[in-house]
Design an enzyme around this catalytic site. Sequence first.
Site: not given
Length: 474
Positions: A166, A237, A293
């Site tokens: 972000g 999140k 990842r």
Amino acid sequence: MTIRKLLIANRGEIAVRIIRAARELGIATVQAHSNADKESLAVQLADESVDIGPPQASKSYLNREAILAAAKSTCADAIHPGYGFLAENADFAAAVEAAGLVFVGPTAQSIRLMGDKVAAREAAATAGVPTVPGSNGRLESPEAAFDLVKTTGFPVMIKAAAGGGGRGIRIARSAEEFHHLMPQAQAEALAAFGDGGLYVEKLIEGARHIEVQVLGDGRDVIHCFERECSLQRRRQKVWEEAPSLSLTSAIREKLCLSAVALAKAVHYRGAGTLEYLYDDRSHEFYFLEMNTRIQVEHPVTEMVTGIDLVREMIRIASGEPLRVRQDQVRVTGHAIEVRINAEDPSKGFAPNPGTVTSLTVPGGNGVRFDSMLYAGYTVPPFYDSLLGKLIVHDEDRTSAIRRLDRALGELDVEGLATTKPLHQALARDPDVQAGRFHTAWLEPWLATHAASLAAASAAPPPAKETAPSATGGQ
């Protein structure tokens, strides 16, 4: 190459998660840690540990030379980077392999290609995967960016080409805002990632955030279906679930197959996640980026598919082919994960490190708590505030939410404030229960619930009733 000893170049709950997976595979573990993490649970669980430097991440967990030296001194033959820190650093992956070690993750080439958001968009377009309308390449100047915006129209997102988490993102709704925010985004991208390159995307408002989990062995790729991660605060999140209730079967298949096509196109190896925006009004989806990842939210996929993603990463890195065919991957029930952070909702979610004076972990069927906590542990102030993840699984979404609410009621982390009250409020919210949310839903909700969250955070836990002592009878 058979991995016999694995060095974990990370910390916190993901380090604990990797240690447990490696032990189940019969692999010895070495925990690399900073001075601040010498008392961590990962250090206690690993077979060996090695100090790699001061608390500052730049001098420890981001110090490539120190990590490679730690692997050499302990005779480790592989390194798992977890998530964050050096997990998506192509130069680190290349350095690990150049040192004759196994990097548990994709090749440096794949990381470099998919880690640059502009290059990833180009790869997606080549593979036939739809992308959000925007720039086809890096935009090094505000003038070039504004010329593009004249075509896409407002609102737009200004994003760092090398960004993540972000950072380096600005939303402009007018030409005036665009000219004001473009230099800010460029400066933040340069400071955070050492790369001031930007790109611009059309802002799809009211969209959902859907991501597809993939596993590849460098030759073949399968998907493990999708997760929904639309409940976000400041683009981070906070609540993830699988499967998404917003997708039809046809859209789900199309979305997941597009992810496989892109991962195959870059010869992907290991666990990876392709992120999309989904407009449930037009039923259109757009590729955003690929995370090369393991993800924080991987447990919800594990719960609904039964596939241990971390163990599979290690097996693939050892040279094993994929052990699961696509037609063997099934979704059963519904899973939800909430992130338990050391943040104080009564103070605007300010970081709240401190000492855990007591800990009660919820139990029961379908409940999992991945964390780095134990009673007496002092959470250091130098790193991300994530303490652990509470994950639940049940036969359907309604049952999973009820189970989550029950488990949150049992979870007790004494000594520091956490985001538990936020998740309890979300689990009881009618819109969340009905699935009526999108990526921009949580911020206004928080504004209207700030007072109640603050009160819940400040209130002492309810007193537990004590049953009267038995004096006789049955």
